[in-house]
Structure formats: structure tokens, C-alpha cells
Enzyme design. Sequence first.
Site, PDB file in Angstrom:
ATOM      1  CE  LYS A   9      -0.870   5.172  -0.022  1.00  0.00           C
ATOM      2  NZ  LYS A   9      -1.277   3.799   0.429  1.00  0.00           N
ATOM      3  CE1 TYR A  49      -3.151   2.385  -4.695  1.00  0.00           C
ATOM      4  CE2 TYR A  49      -4.515   4.272  -4.141  1.00  0.00           C
ATOM      5  CZ  TYR A  49      -3.340   3.546  -3.998  1.00  0.00           C
ATOM      6  OH  TYR A  49      -2.343   3.991  -3.147  1.00  0.00           O
ATOM      7  CG  ASN A 112       0.288   2.551   3.572  1.00  0.00           C
ATOM      8  OD1 ASN A 112      -0.183   3.500   2.956  1.00  0.00           O
ATOM      9  ND2 ASN A 112       0.452   1.354   3.022  1.00  0.00           N
ATOM     10  CG  HIS A 115       1.298   4.751  -4.454  1.00  0.00           C
ATOM     11  ND1 HIS A 115       0.744   3.504  -4.570  1.00  0.00           N
ATOM     12  CD2 HIS A 115       1.864   5.051  -5.656  1.00  0.00           C
ATOM     13  CE1 HIS A 115       0.968   3.064  -5.814  1.00  0.00           C
ATOM     14  NE2 HIS A 115       1.632   3.980  -6.496  1.00  0.00           N
ATOM     15  CD  GLU A 126       1.400   3.432  -9.776  1.00  0.00           C
ATOM     16  OE1 GLU A 126       2.441   3.908  -9.265  1.00  0.00           O
ATOM     17  OE2 GLU A 126       0.810   2.439  -9.323  1.00  0.00           O
TER      18      GLU A 126
HETATM   19  N1  UDP Z   1      -4.249  -1.699   1.467  1.00  0.00           N
HETATM   20  C1  UDP Z   1      -5.219  -1.906   2.423  1.00  0.00           C
HETATM   21  N2  UDP Z   1      -5.428  -3.180   2.894  1.00  0.00           N
HETATM   22  C2  UDP Z   1      -4.704  -4.246   2.464  1.00  0.00           C
HETATM   23  C3  UDP Z   1      -3.708  -4.042   1.490  1.00  0.00           C
HETATM   24  C4  UDP Z   1      -3.510  -2.750   1.007  1.00  0.00           C
HETATM   25  O1  UDP Z   1      -5.891  -0.961   2.838  1.00  0.00           O
HETATM   26  O2  UDP Z   1      -4.939  -5.372   2.935  1.00  0.00           O
HETATM   27  C5  UDP Z   1      -4.012  -0.338   0.943  1.00  0.00           C
HETATM   28  C6  UDP Z   1      -2.725   0.311   1.449  1.00  0.00           C
HETATM   29  O3  UDP Z   1      -2.963   1.714   1.596  1.00  0.00           O
HETATM   30  C7  UDP Z   1      -1.758   0.028   0.313  1.00  0.00           C
HETATM   31  C8  UDP Z   1      -2.682   0.155  -0.906  1.00  0.00           C
HETATM   32  O4  UDP Z   1      -3.904  -0.405  -0.469  1.00  0.00           O
HETATM   33  O5  UDP Z   1      -0.677   0.957   0.315  1.00  0.00           O
HETATM   34  C9  UDP Z   1      -2.210  -0.577  -2.149  1.00  0.00           C
HETATM   35  O6  UDP Z   1      -1.940  -1.920  -1.802  1.00  0.00           O
HETATM   36  P1  UDP Z   1      -0.639  -2.647  -2.331  1.00  0.00           P
HETATM   37  O7  UDP Z   1      -0.784  -4.101  -2.047  1.00  0.00           O
HETATM   38  O8  UDP Z   1      -0.395  -2.261  -3.746  1.00  0.00           O
HETATM   39  O9  UDP Z   1       0.510  -2.067  -1.364  1.00  0.00           O
HETATM   40  P2  UDP Z   1       1.711  -1.035  -1.665  1.00  0.00           P
HETATM   41  O10 UDP Z   1       2.183  -1.273  -3.063  1.00  0.00           O
HETATM   42  O11 UDP Z   1       1.146   0.347  -1.454  1.00  0.00           O
HETATM   43  O12 UDP Z   1       2.751  -1.374  -0.633  1.00  0.00           O
HETATM   44 MG    MG Z   2       1.094  -1.332  -4.828  1.00  0.00          MG
END
Ligand code: UDP
Ligand code: MG
Length: 151
Positions: A9, A49, A112, A115, A126
Site C-alpha cells: 500500500k 474495494y 497497515n 493487502h 482482484e
Molecule cells: N480498514 C480500516 N478500518 C477498519 C477495517 C479495515 O481502515 O475498521 C482498512 C484496512 O486498510 C484494511 C482494509 O480496510 O486492510 C480492508 O479491510 P478488511 O477487513 O478486508 O481487512 P484485510 O483483509 O485487509 O485484513
Molecule cells: Mg480484506
Amino acid sequence: MERTLSIIKPDGVAKGLIGEVIKRFENNGLKIRAMKMLHLTKKEAEGFYIVHKDRPFYISLTDFMSSGPIVVMVLEGKDAIKKNREIMGATNPKDAAPGTIRRDFGLEIEKNIVHGSDSPESAAFEIGYFFNSPELIPLTLILSPQGRGLR
Ligand code: UDP
Ligand code: MG
């Protein structure tokens, strides 16, 4: 063998972590089948997304994901989806296990670093979002290169 989509990211690219992230994938037996650096538009980030379109973090997340360059990769290996998510760690860096990318480098739940696809269905969507099939290098060629002076 399974494929998954990985993204470094904008925060990971800005912090100079491209090599560190790729090293962790390679050290764990994941092969890079395709890779490119991109700067997404807001609309491209929203499309990627789309599953999160009704979540409260959607606007902020897509602003962030279009804020700077990213590196997108297709990783392949045994249980690649699960393995990649183990290497990444939990979504919130505070909850991620020691030694994972997100725990080691993530700032907070949104920023974080990486992805990774969460299922075969999302991996297919994706990967197709960023790559067409001629862009996927055949695994046989990666494992045993045959061209230009290596013959
Ligand atoms: N995210 C966020 N707030 C939240 C949950 C997710 O900003 O409460 C962001 C974070 O960057 C995350 C992305 O949205 O990686 C996609 O969320 P997901 O639940 O799919 O998490 P991932 O699969 O990336 O672990
Ligand atoms: Mg996810």
C-alpha cells in the site's frame, strides 16, 4: 498451487518497504508471477474495494489507497492465500502476531502496509482487476529461466 493478489500500500512504498515485503514472500516460498507499480485513481481504488462500499471506512480507505504509488503482485504457491495472510498478520497491527509485516511496520488499522486476497473468489476478482493473462509469467519460466545467456 494457488494464486493470490498482494498489494504494498502507499504507506509501505513511502516507508521504503518494497524490498522487505518481497523478501518475506520469497523467503516463505511464494513465487512472484506478476508485478507492477501503479498510482490508483480514486475511482480505481473504489472499484477494487467495492465489497467494502457500505462500510464506514470506505471513503477514507479509498482516499488512502489513491494517495500514492502502490506495488501490486500475483503470488503463487501452496495455500498462497492463507500463507500470504499469515505473513501479513491481522488487519489491525496492534492485534497482529510478532514477526508479521503489519505488526512490524503498520501504523494503525487503515495504514497497515499490505493487502492480501481473503478467498479464492476474491483472489480471482482482484488478480483480474490489475492483470491480464499474458502478464502472468509462467511458473516454469520463473523456476528455470531459459533465455538470453542462461541457456
Ligand atoms: N480498514 C480500516 N478500518 C477498519 C477495517 C479495515 O481502515 O475498521 C482498512 C484496512 O486498510 C484494511 C482494509 O480496510 O486492510 C480492508 O479491510 P478488511 O477487513 O478486508 O481487512 P484485510 O483483509 O485487509 O485484513
Ligand atoms: Mg480484506
